[in-house]
Design a protein around this motif. Structure first.
Motif, PDB file in Angstrom:
ATOM      1  N   SER A  42       0.828  -1.205   0.000  1.00 40.84           N
ATOM      2  CA  SER A  42       0.000   0.000   0.000  1.00 40.84           C
ATOM      3  C   SER A  42       0.868   1.262   0.000  1.00 40.84           C
ATOM      4  O   SER A  42       0.611   2.219  -0.743  1.00 40.84           O
ATOM      5  N   GLU A  43       1.901   1.252   0.837  1.00 38.58           N
ATOM      6  CA  GLU A  43       2.790   2.420   0.884  1.00 38.58           C
ATOM      7  C   GLU A  43       3.592   2.554  -0.410  1.00 38.58           C
ATOM      8  O   GLU A  43       3.878   3.674  -0.854  1.00 38.58           O
ATOM      9  N   SER A  44       3.931   1.424  -1.025  1.00 40.09           N
ATOM     10  CA  SER A  44       4.628   1.468  -2.320  1.00 40.09           C
ATOM     11  C   SER A  44       3.730   2.109  -3.369  1.00 40.09           C
ATOM     12  O   SER A  44       4.197   2.882  -4.213  1.00 40.09           O
ATOM     13  N   ALA A  45       2.439   1.810  -3.297  1.00 38.71           N
ATOM     14  CA  ALA A  45       1.485   2.416  -4.227  1.00 38.71           C
ATOM     15  C   ALA A  45       1.395   3.927  -3.985  1.00 38.71           C
ATOM     16  O   ALA A  45       1.271   4.713  -4.939  1.00 38.71           O
ATOM     17  N   GLU A  46       1.480   4.340  -2.720  1.00 37.85           N
ATOM     18  CA  GLU A  46       1.457   5.779  -2.429  1.00 37.85           C
ATOM     19  C   GLU A  46       2.691   6.463  -3.031  1.00 37.85           C
ATOM     20  O   GLU A  46       2.591   7.584  -3.544  1.00 37.85           O
ATOM     21  N   LEU A  47       3.827   5.789  -2.993  1.00 39.82           N
ATOM     22  CA  LEU A  47       5.036   6.343  -3.618  1.00 39.82           C
ATOM     23  C   LEU A  47       4.844   6.432  -5.134  1.00 39.82           C
ATOM     24  O   LEU A  47       5.141   7.471  -5.748  1.00 39.82           O
ATOM     25  N   GLU A  74       8.539  10.930   2.811  1.00 42.63           N
ATOM     26  CA  GLU A  74       7.536  10.325   3.701  1.00 42.63           C
ATOM     27  C   GLU A  74       7.176   8.913   3.261  1.00 42.63           C
ATOM     28  O   GLU A  74       7.090   8.002   4.087  1.00 42.63           O
ATOM     29  N   GLU A  75       6.935   8.744   1.982  1.00 47.03           N
ATOM     30  CA  GLU A  75       6.523   7.415   1.501  1.00 47.03           C
ATOM     31  C   GLU A  75       7.670   6.414   1.587  1.00 47.03           C
ATOM     32  O   GLU A  75       7.456   5.250   1.946  1.00 47.03           O
ATOM     33  N   LEU A  76       8.883   6.860   1.263  1.00 45.58           N
ATOM     34  CA  LEU A  76      10.035   5.970   1.417  1.00 45.58           C
ATOM     35  C   LEU A  76      10.204   5.550   2.875  1.00 45.58           C
ATOM     36  O   LEU A  76      10.500   4.385   3.172  1.00 45.58           O
ATOM     37  N   ALA A  77      10.006   6.500   3.778  1.00 48.45           N
ATOM     38  CA  ALA A  77      10.120   6.186   5.202  1.00 48.45           C
ATOM     39  C   ALA A  77       9.046   5.193   5.620  1.00 48.45           C
ATOM     40  O   ALA A  77       9.323   4.239   6.363  1.00 48.45           O
ATOM     41  N   ASP A  78       7.825   5.398   5.132  1.00 44.40           N
ATOM     42  CA  ASP A  78       6.744   4.447   5.449  1.00 44.40           C
ATOM     43  C   ASP A  78       7.123   3.037   5.004  1.00 44.40           C
ATOM     44  O   ASP A  78       6.931   2.069   5.743  1.00 44.40           O
ATOM     45  N   ILE A  79       7.638   2.927   3.788  1.00 46.38           N
ATOM     46  CA  ILE A  79       8.005   1.615   3.246  1.00 46.38           C
ATOM     47  C   ILE A  79       9.111   0.982   4.086  1.00 46.38           C
ATOM     48  O   ILE A  79       9.048  -0.200   4.446  1.00 46.38           O
TER      49      ILE A  79
HETATM   50 MG   LIG Z   1       2.307   6.739   3.263  1.00 46.54          MG
END
Ligand SMILES: [Mg+2]
Length: 124
Positions: A42-47, A74-79
């Motif tokens: 999901s986070e990869s999709a956000e990136l 932010e998205e890289l950190a989430d992943i």
């Molecule tokens: Mg995110």
């Protein structure tokens, strides 16, 4: 690109910080490998969404824009946080896993066959 000063990145220390964050909130009950794998996707999709409809050459410029860069960070950190937590809950040695995968990739992609070529190993 300037490198920001800060704490040296230590994988085990980061894993500990991620684990502590989840433990403080009693979130480990939700962090099954299934849920974490789905959250990573999901986070990869956000990136990917940040680059959606952006031409390849424009995608190289996007991180130069401060606002876009912050969102990418932010998205890289989430992943990475979720990946570290997956390593925590599964007991996988992430550093060793990366080294093992790099060794396998170096056998699949010998420099002499793939330098400057974006081909899958089956097409080399
Ligand atoms: Mg995110």
């Amino acid at each position: 690109m300037k490198k920001k000063a800060g704490k040296k990145c230590d994988l085990e220390a980061l894993k500990g910080e991620v684990l502590a964050f989840a433990e403080e909130r009693e979130w480990l009950q939700f962090h099954s490998p299934k849920n974490l794998s789905m959250a990573i996707a999901s986070e990869s999709a956000e990136l990917m969404d940040l680059f959606l409809w952006c031409e390849s050459h424009d995608s190289r410029a996007l991180p130069e824009d401060a606002e876009s860069r912050a969102r990418i960070e932010e998205e890289l950190a989430d992943i990475l946080i979720l990946t570290l937590q997956m390593a925590n809950v599964t007991g996988i040695d992430l550093g060793q896993a990366v080294r093992t995968k790099l060794e396998a990739n170096s056998r699949k992609y010998p420099v002499s066959l793939c330098r400057g070529r974006a081909l899958k190993y089956t097409e080399l």
